[in-house]
Design an enzyme around this catalytic site. Sequence first.
Site, short mmCIF file in Angstrom:
data_model
loop_
_atom_site.label_atom_id
_atom_site.label_comp_id
_atom_site.label_asym_id
_atom_site.label_seq_id
_atom_site.Cartn_x
_atom_site.Cartn_y
_atom_site.Cartn_z
N HIS A 1 -26.00 -22.47 -5.94
CA HIS A 1 -24.87 -23.28 -6.42
C HIS A 1 -25.29 -24.75 -6.50
CE1 HIS A 1 -24.63 -22.90 -2.04
NE2 HIS A 1 -24.19 -24.14 -2.03
N HIS B 1 -23.70 -28.54 -6.33
CA HIS B 1 -22.54 -29.36 -5.99
C HIS B 1 -22.43 -30.52 -6.98
CE1 HIS B 1 -21.90 -28.03 -1.69
NE2 HIS B 1 -23.17 -27.67 -1.82
#
Length: 134
Positions: free
Chosen positions: A99, A101
Amino acid sequence: MDNCIFCKIGHKEIPSYTIYEDDLCLAMLDISQTTRGHTLVIPKQHFKNILEVDSSVLSHMMEQVQKIALLLQEKLGATGFNVITNTNEIAGQSVFHFHIHIIPRYDENDTFSVHYTNNQEITDFSEIMAQIQK
Ligand code: 5GP
Ligand code: ZN
């Protein structure tokens, strides 16, 4: 992947505040908002981290990161961003599904900061280069 929370979000088994979605990736509000609009971009397919993600998926995700940051700038009034991907436990990765951010910034004293220390003991620049280039 079984028991992966971000796979479950990608497969809609767990809800999320989704702000963008396509066949390859999804962008959602982080459940823990470091700053207002803190967003995570995740691939729908399971990869552990940036070292393992398929490069074409990564390229596609980075294009979405740019678009989403522009959206958050326009809609939320962010004036800057930190774009971060923690890689492995040592670097603070806590969910082992890749992922990125996107952390909107509003002013220097908002609720997020990055602090780079200058380690004055590291002076062996040429040895570092030799090791990398060997
Ligand atoms: P890491 O520490 O791996 O870089 O970041 C993991 C992030 O995932 C954390 O910021 C955490 O708040 C977020 N997170 C963990 N579980 C969930 C969840 O179920 N939904 C959402 N939207 N974010 C989550
Ligand atoms: Zn996963």
